[in-house]
Design an enzyme around this catalytic site. Structure first.
Site, PDB file in Angstrom:
ATOM      1  N   LYS A 179     -27.409  12.392 -23.730  1.00 18.89           N
ATOM      2  CA  LYS A 179     -27.357  12.162 -25.688  1.00 18.89           C
ATOM      3  C   LYS A 179     -27.257  13.947 -26.460  1.00 18.89           C
ATOM      4  O   LYS A 179     -28.443  13.616 -26.826  1.00 18.89           O
ATOM      5  CB  LYS A 179     -27.717  10.940 -25.909  1.00 18.89           C
ATOM      6  CG  LYS A 179     -26.891  10.610 -27.294  1.00 18.89           C
ATOM      7  CD  LYS A 179     -27.787   9.348 -28.383  1.00 18.89           C
ATOM      8  CE  LYS A 179     -28.778  10.707 -28.820  1.00 18.89           C
ATOM      9  NZ  LYS A 179     -28.242  11.138 -29.474  1.00 18.89           N
ATOM     10  N   GLU A 254     -41.428  16.603 -25.120  1.00 18.68           N
ATOM     11  CA  GLU A 254     -41.450  17.357 -25.954  1.00 18.68           C
ATOM     12  C   GLU A 254     -41.081  16.996 -27.880  1.00 18.68           C
ATOM     13  O   GLU A 254     -40.024  17.177 -28.053  1.00 18.68           O
ATOM     14  CB  GLU A 254     -40.094  18.549 -25.594  1.00 18.68           C
ATOM     15  CG  GLU A 254     -40.467  18.756 -24.284  1.00 18.68           C
ATOM     16  CD  GLU A 254     -41.403  19.633 -23.913  1.00 18.68           C
ATOM     17  OE1 GLU A 254     -41.773  20.492 -24.937  1.00 18.68           O
ATOM     18  OE2 GLU A 254     -41.821  20.394 -23.077  1.00 18.68           O
ATOM     19  N   CYS A 288     -39.657  23.639 -33.409  1.00 21.46           N
ATOM     20  CA  CYS A 288     -40.622  23.272 -33.490  1.00 21.46           C
ATOM     21  C   CYS A 288     -42.112  24.086 -33.320  1.00 21.46           C
ATOM     22  O   CYS A 288     -42.993  23.419 -33.628  1.00 21.46           O
ATOM     23  CB  CYS A 288     -40.615  21.960 -32.045  1.00 21.46           C
ATOM     24  SG  CYS A 288     -40.067  23.191 -30.650  1.00 21.46           S
ATOM     25  N   GLU A 389     -45.049  18.329 -39.922  1.00 26.10           N
ATOM     26  CA  GLU A 389     -44.441  19.067 -39.733  1.00 26.10           C
ATOM     27  C   GLU A 389     -43.462  19.639 -41.300  1.00 26.10           C
ATOM     28  O   GLU A 389     -42.908  18.549 -41.507  1.00 26.10           O
ATOM     29  CB  GLU A 389     -43.472  18.978 -38.707  1.00 26.10           C
ATOM     30  CG  GLU A 389     -43.111  20.319 -37.852  1.00 26.10           C
ATOM     31  CD  GLU A 389     -42.092  19.020 -36.458  1.00 26.10           C
ATOM     32  OE1 GLU A 389     -41.792  18.116 -36.654  1.00 26.10           O
ATOM     33  OE2 GLU A 389     -42.095  20.257 -35.859  1.00 26.10           O
TER      34      GLU A 389
HETATM   35  P1  NAD Z   1     -35.304  13.210 -33.883  1.00 24.06           P
HETATM   36  O1  NAD Z   1     -36.588  12.127 -33.678  1.00 24.06           O
HETATM   37  O2  NAD Z   1     -34.850  12.103 -34.829  1.00 24.06           O
HETATM   38  O3  NAD Z   1     -33.686  13.076 -32.698  1.00 24.06           O
HETATM   39  C1  NAD Z   1     -34.151  13.684 -31.940  1.00 24.06           C
HETATM   40  C2  NAD Z   1     -33.398  12.526 -30.626  1.00 24.06           C
HETATM   41  O4  NAD Z   1     -33.264  11.328 -30.590  1.00 24.06           O
HETATM   42  C3  NAD Z   1     -31.242  13.038 -31.283  1.00 24.06           C
HETATM   43  O5  NAD Z   1     -30.455  13.335 -30.190  1.00 24.06           O
HETATM   44  C4  NAD Z   1     -31.158  11.398 -32.095  1.00 24.06           C
HETATM   45  O6  NAD Z   1     -29.851  10.917 -32.222  1.00 24.06           O
HETATM   46  C5  NAD Z   1     -32.103  10.280 -30.870  1.00 24.06           C
HETATM   47  N1  NAD Z   1     -32.596   9.263 -31.915  1.00 24.06           N
HETATM   48  C6  NAD Z   1     -33.084   9.447 -32.318  1.00 24.06           C
HETATM   49  N2  NAD Z   1     -33.137   7.795 -32.876  1.00 24.06           N
HETATM   50  C7  NAD Z   1     -33.269   7.746 -31.432  1.00 24.06           C
HETATM   51  C8  NAD Z   1     -33.541   5.652 -30.796  1.00 24.06           C
HETATM   52  N3  NAD Z   1     -34.036   5.090 -30.969  1.00 24.06           N
HETATM   53  N4  NAD Z   1     -33.173   5.877 -29.392  1.00 24.06           N
HETATM   54  C9  NAD Z   1     -32.288   7.252 -28.891  1.00 24.06           C
HETATM   55  N5  NAD Z   1     -32.801   8.084 -29.634  1.00 24.06           N
HETATM   56  C10 NAD Z   1     -32.807   7.970 -30.599  1.00 24.06           C
HETATM   57  O7  NAD Z   1     -35.898  14.576 -34.519  1.00 24.06           O
HETATM   58  P2  NAD Z   1     -34.324  15.685 -35.167  1.00 24.06           P
HETATM   59  O8  NAD Z   1     -35.136  15.771 -36.556  1.00 24.06           O
HETATM   60  O9  NAD Z   1     -33.275  15.334 -34.265  1.00 24.06           O
HETATM   61  O10 NAD Z   1     -35.261  16.910 -34.529  1.00 24.06           O
HETATM   62  C11 NAD Z   1     -36.346  17.409 -35.199  1.00 24.06           C
HETATM   63  C12 NAD Z   1     -37.632  17.120 -34.241  1.00 24.06           C
HETATM   64  O11 NAD Z   1     -38.004  17.410 -32.918  1.00 24.06           O
HETATM   65  C13 NAD Z   1     -38.687  17.957 -34.562  1.00 24.06           C
HETATM   66  O12 NAD Z   1     -39.897  16.984 -34.878  1.00 24.06           O
HETATM   67  C14 NAD Z   1     -39.444  19.356 -33.940  1.00 24.06           C
HETATM   68  O13 NAD Z   1     -40.168  19.302 -33.806  1.00 24.06           O
HETATM   69  C15 NAD Z   1     -38.291  18.335 -32.906  1.00 24.06           C
HETATM   70  N6  NAD Z   1     -38.361  19.213 -31.302  1.00 24.06           N
HETATM   71  C16 NAD Z   1     -39.912  19.191 -30.663  1.00 24.06           C
HETATM   72  C17 NAD Z   1     -39.813  20.781 -29.593  1.00 24.06           C
HETATM   73  C18 NAD Z   1     -39.967  20.876 -27.928  1.00 24.06           C
HETATM   74  O14 NAD Z   1     -39.627  21.277 -27.800  1.00 24.06           O
HETATM   75  N7  NAD Z   1     -41.512  20.360 -28.533  1.00 24.06           N
HETATM   76  C19 NAD Z   1     -38.646  21.336 -29.482  1.00 24.06           C
HETATM   77  C20 NAD Z   1     -37.507  21.154 -30.097  1.00 24.06           C
HETATM   78  C21 NAD Z   1     -37.833  20.293 -31.716  1.00 24.06           C
END
Ligand code: NAD
Length: 487
Positions: A179, A254, A288, A389
């Site tokens: 997804k 991650e 990230c 962050e």
């Molecule tokens: P997010 O957590 O809001 O969303 C990530 C994913 O989770 C999206 O696909 C979203 O639709 C889904 N999601 C949201 N709520 C959900 C739920 N209740 N159930 C299932 N899925 C759900 O994060 P974002 O804003 O899309 O991305 C930014 C974040 O990702 C930052 O905190 C960044 O640091 C992190 N990130 C981490 C890494 C790593 O490798 N550690 C890499 C890239 C991004």
């Protein structure tokens, strides 16, 4: 949406077929550069996710029993197809996510490298013959795929993230339902076309777009899904880990970072300023592993602040498909508002704005979600952007005196994804690097990713690794075979 250029219609990819959501509902993904629609996306829900899990579960026995060499052939064909569509998908990344072309091309390269490296690495997923203390018995281990995996990815690395998960999972013999984030769904659906073009076996890799909580809930509650691989915020990661506990599913997490960047006064200043500026403004700060807390030793503090500000002021910001553009927009206006809030809070607590500090004015920026490259000095450690962050183009500078002091400052937050330090003294680099609480440390280097290398965090930045041998382990179980032998 005009008659001359209708907005393209995306389709989910389930069991080798492209289809709309069962509900018939859709949503529109938009271009953060100008607010224009990019594509109409199926708004899938539980029903679509369930069908995709059905397909992945049905495909698992045959896929997992193929030899690793046979799976590798299929995976290399996906890499070939991706290479053919490389420029088209890179351009789409710039349109739907906003990052400049060069960064988008970097994502494509990492995607292709991941496919090719894991295709080969799974051929080396050896078990062991264990020296047995009991006569008349032999102990062997075999590496088995975990099973059906549910993958959830964020918008900031919308293409490479697919392959960071799919390449090791598929190579290991798992099947997957993925997804993508809502904002970058069309990129994922184009990647699904790449699998179709490569004639990948039906049901092995599936893409479902739409309602995140509904799709996530199927991953959590369907017993056939044996692993959840998530990249995103710590908040959502925590929610998924809680849910996964119910059926004791394996998880890889991650999560968010809050990277310290430490500049000692004996660093090579020219190279360091170049590296820190590139790291800070990568993907408009939405990375990230981005530079969140920049700690500068007092002897070089003023010069670093001045030179970073000079760099920020000369950066060309705009449509990243055009030559010379170094930074694009943020993903949406909500992200801009969050950065405004964090900068406002820091300024109220005494920070000085050395560059930027606001949205960008002018006609070219009116319809996009742009925020100026910003440098803040004299930031208080009590400011929210020290704890949180930032996920925006804001370089926040703090001053320090000694090694011990800066290690304490760097380790003072609950995150631990990446950390960076700059010094020409290698004794110091190792002394400090070893004491930083993070999964990755860059020493005079800010590029951390490679298909070959383990990437991931400690503390609240996550569990597990993506990339390298460790990334394959995430999708393997060890099975013990105890065998009676007549001596
Ligand atoms: P997010 O957590 O809001 O969303 C990530 C994913 O989770 C999206 O696909 C979203 O639709 C889904 N999601 C949201 N709520 C959900 C739920 N209740 N159930 C299932 N899925 C759900 O994060 P974002 O804003 O899309 O991305 C930014 C974040 O990702 C930052 O905190 C960044 O640091 C992190 N990130 C981490 C890494 C790593 O490798 N550690 C890499 C890239 C991004």
């Amino acid at each position: 949406m005009t008659q001359e250029s209708p907005t393209p219609l995306g389709a989910m990819y389930i069991n080798g077929r492209f289809e709309p959501a069962q509900s018939g509902e859709t949503f529109v993904s938009t271009n953060p550069i100008n607010g224009e629609p990019v594509a109409v996306i199926p708004f899938g829900d539980e029903r679509d996710a369930r069908r995709a899990v059905d397909a992945a579960a049905a495909a698992f026995p045959a896929w997992s029993r193929l030899s690793a060499a046979a799976r590798a052939k299929h995976i290399h064909r996906v890499a070939d197809a991706l290479e053919r569509r490389r420029d088209e998908i890179a351009l789409l990344i710039t349109m739907e996510e906003g990052k400049p072309s060069r960064e988008a091309q970097g994502e494509l390269q990492l995607s292709i490298d991941s496919l090719r490296w894991y295709a080969e690495e799974s051929r080396r997923a050896y078990g062991a013959w264990i020296p047995d203390p009991i006569p008349g018995r032999r102990l062997l281990t075999q590496r088995m795929p975990v099973g059906v995996c549910g993958a959830i990815i964020p918008w900031n690395v919308p293409c490479a993230m697919i392959f960071r998960k799919a390449a090791p999972a598929l190579a290991a013999g798992c099947t997957m339902v993925l997804k993508p984030a809502e904002a970058t769904s069309y990129i994922a659906l184009k990647v699904a076309e790449v699998f179709a073009e490569a004639e990948f076996p039906a049901g092995v890799m599936n893409f479902v777009t739409g309602k995140s909580s509904a799709i996530g809930n199927v991953f959590l509650t369907d017993m056939r899904v044996r692993k959840i691989s998530f990249t995103g915020s710590t908040e959502v990661g925590r929610l998924l880990m809680r849910g996964a506990a119910e059926q004791i599913k394996r998880v890889s997490m991650e999560l968010g970072g809050n990277a310290p960047v430490i500049l000692f006064d004996d660093c090579d200043l020219d190279a360091t300023i170049r590296a820190v500026s590139t790291l800070k403004f990568l993907n408009a700060g939405q990375a990230c592993i981005g530079a969140n807390r920049i700690y500068v030793q007092s002897g070089i503090y003023d010069e670093v602040a001045r030179r970073l500000a000079d760099h920020a002021q000369t950066m060309k910001v705009g449509d990243g498909s055009q030559a010379g553009v170094a930074m694009g927009p943020l993903i949406d206006m909500k992200a801009v508002e969050k950065v405004e809030e964090l900068v406002g809070d820091a300024v109220r607590q005494g920070a000085n704005v050395r560059a930027g500090g606001s949205r960008i004015q002018g006609e070219a920026y009116e319809k996009g979600s742009f925020y100026a490259p910003t440098v803040l000095s004299e930031v208080s450690m009590k400011a929210r952007l020290h704890e949180e962050e930032i996920f925006g183009p804001v370089a926040a500078l703090y001053s320090f005196e000694s090694e011990d002091q800066v290690i304490e400052m760097a380790n003072a937050v609950p995150y631990g994804l990446s950390a960076y330090l700059f010094t020409e003294n290698m004794d110091r680099a190792l002394r400090v690097g070893e004491r930083l609480e993070s999964g990755m440390v860059g020493i005079n280097e800010t590029r951390l990713g490679a298909a070959e290398a383990p990437f991931g965090g400690v503390k609240m930045s996550g569990i597990g690794r993506e990339g390298g041998r460790e990334g394959l382990e995430e999708y393997l179980e060890t099975k013990l075979l105890a065998i009676r032998v007549r001596e």
